[in-house]
Design a protein around this motif. Structure first.
Motif, PDB file in Angstrom:
ATOM      1  N   GLU A 138      51.773  34.836  93.262  1.00  0.00           N
ATOM      2  CA  GLU A 138      51.837  33.776  94.460  1.00  0.00           C
ATOM      3  C   GLU A 138      51.339  34.244  95.778  1.00  0.00           C
ATOM      4  O   GLU A 138      52.002  34.945  96.735  1.00  0.00           O
ATOM      5  N   ALA A 139      49.932  34.303  95.613  1.00  0.00           N
ATOM      6  CA  ALA A 139      48.907  34.992  96.805  1.00  0.00           C
ATOM      7  C   ALA A 139      49.301  34.198  98.127  1.00  0.00           C
ATOM      8  O   ALA A 139      49.425  34.934  99.208  1.00  0.00           O
ATOM      9  N   THR A 140      49.494  33.156  98.252  1.00  0.00           N
ATOM     10  CA  THR A 140      49.898  32.400  99.530  1.00  0.00           C
ATOM     11  C   THR A 140      51.037  33.129 100.161  1.00  0.00           C
ATOM     12  O   THR A 140      50.925  33.476 101.318  1.00  0.00           O
ATOM     13  N   ILE A 141      52.219  32.861  99.528  1.00  0.00           N
ATOM     14  CA  ILE A 141      53.534  33.521  99.894  1.00  0.00           C
ATOM     15  C   ILE A 141      53.483  34.841 100.239  1.00  0.00           C
ATOM     16  O   ILE A 141      53.830  35.105 101.078  1.00  0.00           O
ATOM     17  N   GLY A 142      52.657  35.611  99.261  1.00  0.00           N
ATOM     18  CA  GLY A 142      52.716  37.083  99.358  1.00  0.00           C
ATOM     19  C   GLY A 142      51.864  37.495 100.623  1.00  0.00           C
ATOM     20  O   GLY A 142      52.306  38.217 101.420  1.00  0.00           O
TER      21      GLY A 142
END
Length: 128
Positions: free
Chosen positions: A75-79
């Protein structure tokens, strides 16, 4: 570059967890008083403030570590959002310390170097 950012973010978070322990749990001990240059009377008088401030550091560390976990889970965006929020706040807090208390520049640099490097690495990693 993302892996570098995740490692740096983890280091920044762990440092801020350590700061939490110093401020919230060990504030009046000889070692922490020596680190912050305070007398037993000063430490006792500022104990409640330091307790509260320590939790700010802990919460920033938790947000940052949550970002690392989300990133590793795909979950790159959230991370990235959580890492930018946590380490960006750490970096800004270090900047405020330098501006408001120039005599504490050394502590501010120690507190802010991992967050600064994390933000730079993450910006490069996201841009690539």
């Amino acid at each position: 570059m993302i892996i570098t950012a995740l490692v740096l973010a983890t280091l920044a978070a762990l440092l801020h967890v350590y700061i939490f322990f110093m401020e919230s749990l060990w504030w009046t001990t000889d070692k922490v008083r020596a680190t912050f240059g305070s007398t037993p009377e000063d430490a006792e008088a500022t104990k409640e403030m330091a307790f509260n401030q320590g939790f700010y550091n802990l919460f920033l560390a938790i947000a940052t570590l949550a970002g690392v976990v989300f990133h590793m889970a795909g979950e790159a965006t959230i991370g990235s959002t959580l890492i930018f929020t946590g380490t960006g706040s750490m970096l800004l807090a270090a900047l405020v310390l330098i501006i408001s208390s120039p005599s504490k520049a050394s502590a501010a640099i120690k507190q802010g170097i991992f967050p600064l490097l994390t933000v730079i690495a993450l910006i490069i990693g996201v841009a690539l």
